[in-house]
Structures are given as C-alpha cells and as structure tokens.
Design an enzyme around this catalytic site. Structure first.
Site, mmCIF file in Angstrom:
data_model
loop_
_atom_site.group_PDB
_atom_site.id
_atom_site.type_symbol
_atom_site.label_atom_id
_atom_site.label_comp_id
_atom_site.label_asym_id
_atom_site.label_seq_id
_atom_site.Cartn_x
_atom_site.Cartn_y
_atom_site.Cartn_z
ATOM 1 N N ARG A 188 82.617 91.842 30.789
ATOM 2 C CA ARG A 188 82.148 91.778 32.181
ATOM 3 C C ARG A 188 81.859 90.334 32.606
ATOM 4 O O ARG A 188 81.081 89.633 31.946
ATOM 5 C CB ARG A 188 80.913 92.685 32.257
ATOM 6 C CG ARG A 188 79.652 92.087 32.696
ATOM 7 C CD ARG A 188 78.531 93.061 32.718
ATOM 8 N NE ARG A 188 78.020 93.173 34.070
ATOM 9 C CZ ARG A 188 76.741 93.314 34.359
ATOM 10 N NH1 ARG A 188 75.851 93.417 33.403
ATOM 11 N NH2 ARG A 188 76.357 93.389 35.593
ATOM 12 N N TYR B 142 78.012 86.053 32.449
ATOM 13 C CA TYR B 142 77.225 86.644 31.343
ATOM 14 C C TYR B 142 77.631 86.151 29.951
ATOM 15 O O TYR B 142 77.003 86.535 28.970
ATOM 16 C CB TYR B 142 77.331 88.176 31.407
ATOM 17 C CG TYR B 142 76.765 88.744 32.698
ATOM 18 C CD1 TYR B 142 75.400 88.682 32.962
ATOM 19 C CD2 TYR B 142 77.597 89.302 33.665
ATOM 20 C CE1 TYR B 142 74.880 89.165 34.156
ATOM 21 C CE2 TYR B 142 77.082 89.798 34.859
ATOM 22 C CZ TYR B 142 75.729 89.719 35.096
ATOM 23 O OH TYR B 142 75.205 90.195 36.279
ATOM 24 N N ALA C 34 71.080 96.148 36.932
ATOM 25 C CA ALA C 34 71.070 96.381 38.391
ATOM 26 C C ALA C 34 69.859 97.198 38.834
ATOM 27 O O ALA C 34 69.397 97.065 39.974
ATOM 28 C CB ALA C 34 72.359 97.067 38.813
ATOM 29 N N HIS D 219 66.654 95.731 40.636
ATOM 30 C CA HIS D 219 66.539 95.466 42.071
ATOM 31 C C HIS D 219 66.394 96.735 42.909
ATOM 32 O O HIS D 219 66.331 96.661 44.125
ATOM 33 C CB HIS D 219 67.772 94.671 42.528
ATOM 34 C CG HIS D 219 68.216 93.635 41.551
ATOM 35 N ND1 HIS D 219 67.409 92.572 41.182
ATOM 36 C CD2 HIS D 219 69.353 93.506 40.796
ATOM 37 C CE1 HIS D 219 68.055 91.829 40.293
ATOM 38 N NE2 HIS D 219 69.226 92.381 40.033
ATOM 39 N N ASP E 246 57.325 102.305 37.889
ATOM 40 C CA ASP E 246 56.219 103.257 37.688
ATOM 41 C C ASP E 246 56.069 103.648 36.218
ATOM 42 O O ASP E 246 54.946 103.811 35.729
ATOM 43 C CB ASP E 246 56.443 104.521 38.536
ATOM 44 C CG ASP E 246 56.115 104.290 40.011
ATOM 45 O OD1 ASP E 246 55.530 103.238 40.339
ATOM 46 O OD2 ASP E 246 56.445 105.161 40.829
ATOM 47 N N SER F 153 71.460 86.065 33.358
ATOM 48 C CA SER F 153 71.836 85.113 34.409
ATOM 49 C C SER F 153 70.591 84.723 35.210
ATOM 50 O O SER F 153 69.558 85.399 35.125
ATOM 51 C CB SER F 153 72.874 85.741 35.330
ATOM 52 O OG SER F 153 72.295 86.824 36.051
ATOM 53 N N ARG G 55 71.456 83.640 42.618
ATOM 54 C CA ARG G 55 72.630 84.448 42.967
ATOM 55 C C ARG G 55 72.415 85.111 44.335
ATOM 56 O O ARG G 55 71.736 84.537 45.178
ATOM 57 C CB ARG G 55 72.891 85.459 41.832
ATOM 58 C CG ARG G 55 73.206 84.772 40.490
ATOM 59 C CD ARG G 55 73.432 85.756 39.372
ATOM 60 N NE ARG G 55 74.590 86.605 39.621
ATOM 61 C CZ ARG G 55 74.875 87.707 38.912
ATOM 62 N NH1 ARG G 55 74.094 88.054 37.907
ATOM 63 N NH2 ARG G 55 75.933 88.426 39.196
ATOM 64 N N ARG H 72 69.409 90.127 44.499
ATOM 65 C CA ARG H 72 68.979 90.014 43.090
ATOM 66 C C ARG H 72 67.622 89.308 42.953
ATOM 67 O O ARG H 72 67.068 89.182 41.873
ATOM 68 C CB ARG H 72 70.028 89.264 42.262
ATOM 69 C CG ARG H 72 71.324 90.033 42.126
ATOM 70 C CD ARG H 72 72.288 89.371 41.155
ATOM 71 N NE ARG H 72 73.649 89.750 41.479
ATOM 72 C CZ ARG H 72 74.257 90.841 41.018
ATOM 73 N NH1 ARG H 72 73.647 91.640 40.173
ATOM 74 N NH2 ARG H 72 75.493 91.126 41.381
#
Ligand code: DQA
Length: 141
Positions: free
Chosen positions: A17, A22, A77, A80, A87, A102, A107, A111
């Site tokens: 990826r 990364y 991900a 965000h 919680d 990263s 970015r 993010r």
C-alpha cells in the site's frame, strides 16, 4: 508488563500500500520488529490487526479482562471516524499510546482529527514503523 498492539484497517497491506507514504516494509516485518524490541525490553507483547471496527472495539474490551497494562493503537482510517473506538479506550481506561506511521498532520485535513487520540496519553506521529518501538519504550519508562 503486558502490552497489546492494535492495528486497524489496511495496515496488513503494508509494503504493498502506497509505499511512498508507508514504506516498503511489510506487515510481517513490522510484527517481527515489535516482537524483537519487546523481547529486548522484557515486555510481554501481543499484536492484533483487524479491518473491522467492531472487532477492534471488542479487542479493547477484552484487554480489560486480560489485565493488559498498556495499549499501543494505530486505528488507521478509524482514527478519523470512530467514536466507538474512542469510547472503548475510555471505558477500559488502560494507558494508551496512539501511533501513526505517516505524519497525519501534514496530509489531508480529514486526517488531522483523531477521535481515538483523545483517549491516548501519548501520540507518536510520522516516525514510520519505528513509532511502535518508541511506544514500547514509552511504557517501560
Ligand atoms: C495511518 C494514517 C491514517 O490516516 C490512514 O488512514 C492509515 C494509516 C498511519 O499509520 O499513518 O491507514 O494511521
């Protein structure tokens, strides 16, 4: 000392990826590096990766009953978006360190918001995969 490392979606695709963001190291390499550093520091570490938000929430809850002393979390991900992960971290109240490979602050704007980070006492951002090793050392101190 018992440490749980939690990695969120697409981190299993490391190496494949977006290597310019990364890096070229794959997920197995990352796990090996974490286990080796943990051994060097005499920390008991386990690593969990999931592409599913609910599984991450359940794993955080499990950590409470397993008497985990510290959580290192890269929610990827879900950082965000996920109030459920925030919680869960608050519910178990286990000291947690947020890691991002990263530099999320350099970015896209979306993010820059970290829900999970609001429940973490330390944030290691943009140090590549070495950030996980720094997080282990943080717990030792
Ligand atoms: C990431 C940054 C997130 O914004 C992204 O969605 C990821 C990886 C990082 O480690 O840099 O999947 O958490």
């Amino acid at each position: 000392m018992k440490i749980l490392v939690i990695n969120g979606p697409n981190l299993n695709m490391l190496g494949v990826r977006e290597p310019d963001i990364y890096g070229k190291e794959n997920y197995e390499d990352l796990c090996k590096k974490i286990y080796e550093e943990a051994e060097r520091l005499s920390l008991e570490v386990s690593i969990f990766q999931s592409n599913f938000e609910g599984e991450i929430v359940s794993k955080i809850q499990e950590a409470y009953f397993d008497n985990v002393d510290g959580i290192i979390i890269n929610p990827a991900a879900y950082t965000h978006t996920s109030i459920a992960i925030l919680d869960a971290l608050k519910a178990v109240a286990i000291p947690a360190v947020e890691v991002h490979i990263s530099d999320v602050n350099e970015r896209e704007d979306f993010r820059k918001v970290s829900y999970a980070g609001m429940a973490c006492e330390k944030h290691i951002i943009g140090h590549g995969t070495d950030g996980y090793l720094e997080a282990l050392r943080y717990f030792l101190n």
